[in-house]
Design a protein around this motif. Structure first.
Motif: not given
Length: 335
Positions: A225-236
């Motif tokens: 379930d790669w929906k955007l609600g499950n995703l984020g990006s660390h600064p690194d």
């Protein structure tokens, strides 16, 4: 690979011992019905997700009676995930519900400030491409993985979002927003995409031919379930990826097709460009796509409409048209 020690506590009380400022939590992207709490442990913010079939219509629709995530996070598989993926899980504990069901409390680091923001704004192309690249790295690192954990059966992906789920949840007087929308959405498909409907509607009743065709192509470990609600990006640069309730063994292009279908409203880049980027990422990691790519991609895109066609029948005609064209192209690959 990720070096992760996930603590298996003897009880929820043990898992959360010393927690402070415990309070209920709800997010707009949480559609399953699960309960969440926010708390602090050793001064650091955490989130607890309580997983149980009594509360979660997705678990019911996928037959997840005993909470597969408990099996996943107790296994060795998390230690094999690539370092570009942060699943955030630090601990878990089983519990029993008042109805006698098995549940799992999942303790995660709170990384809320790094998730993709809710709303309708377009995802920056750079972040979009990072997600696709890290998806390919996840698949390449576990290429050929065989499920010996007893996670979700891949075929259930194509039976979860059907009119049957609408009927079941109506009988249970469920309050989730998705199940009531399934049956009327599918009823509109014959008007919105009549040529695709001739292919999709029989598969909605029996997806066996699609599953058979896909299972003749390579497989890997899928998050599900790669929906955007499950995703984020660390600064690194690492990708945050949560909600592993549909993880399974299956064809990697399934994951790409779902990502394109479920996140379509927020992608500025063309689907074709995203597909090319994913294939190139696999190739850079040593996966030869020449012999199987066209078959798996075509059938996976057909599967994208089989899962989310109900949600595309009342909106953008260009969007449903793109998926109808892919479905017609894929029909020749069905066994």
């Amino acid at each position: 690979m990720t070096e992760t020690a996930i603590r298996v506590a003897s009880s929820v009380a043990d898992l959360l011992a010393g927690a402070t400022d415990v309070r209920p939590m709800k997010t707009g992207d949480s559609l399953s019905g699960c309960r969440f709490e926010h708390l602090y442990l050793d001064g650091e913010p955490h989130v607890v997700k309580y997983l149980c079939v009594d509360d979660d219509w997705i678990m019911r629709a996928s037959g997840d009676i005993h909470c597969r995530q408990g099996l996943l996070w107790r296994s060795e598989l998390p230690s094999r995930l690539p370092s570009v993926i942060d699943h955030t899980v630090v601990g878990l504990a089983g519990y029993r519900t008042p109805t006698g069901r098995d549940g799992v409390a999942l303790l995660m680091r709170d990384v809320g400030g790094y998730f993709v923001a809710e709303g309708s704004s377009s995802l920056p192309d750079e972040q979009h491409l990072h997600f696709i690249d890290h998806m390919a790295e996840l698949h390449a690192s576990l290429w050929g993985w065989h499920d010996d954990i007893e996670l979700m059966s891949f075929g259930l992906m194509y039976t979860m979002l059907t009119p049957v789920t609408s009927a079941v949840e109506a009988g249970l007087a469920g309050t989730a927003s998705v199940p009531p929308a399934l049956a009327p959405g599918w009823a509109r498909l014959r008007t919105a995409a009549p040529r695709a409907a001739d292919i999709i509607m029989p598969l909605l009743a029996d997806p066996g031919p699609l599953i058979e065709g896909l299972m003749q192509t390579p497989s890997s470990f899928l998050h599900g379930d790669w929906k955007l609600g499950n995703l984020g990006s660390h600064p690194d640069g690492r990708t945050i990826l949560v909600d592993w309730d549909r993880s399974c063994e299956g064809p990697p292009c399934f994951e790409l097709a779902w990502y394109l279908a479920v996140n379509c409203d927020r992608m500025a880049m063309s689907k074709e460009a995203a597909i090319d980027a994913y294939r190139a990422s696999l190739e850079r990691r040593g996966i030869d796509t020449g012999s199987w790519w066209q078959t798996q991609l075509a059938l996976s895109l057909l599967g994208g409409l089989l899962m989310l066609g109900w949600s595309k029948t009342g909106g953008d005609p260009q969007e449903i048209g793109w998926w109808e064209d892919r479905t017609l192209e894929a029909a020749r690959y069905l066994p």
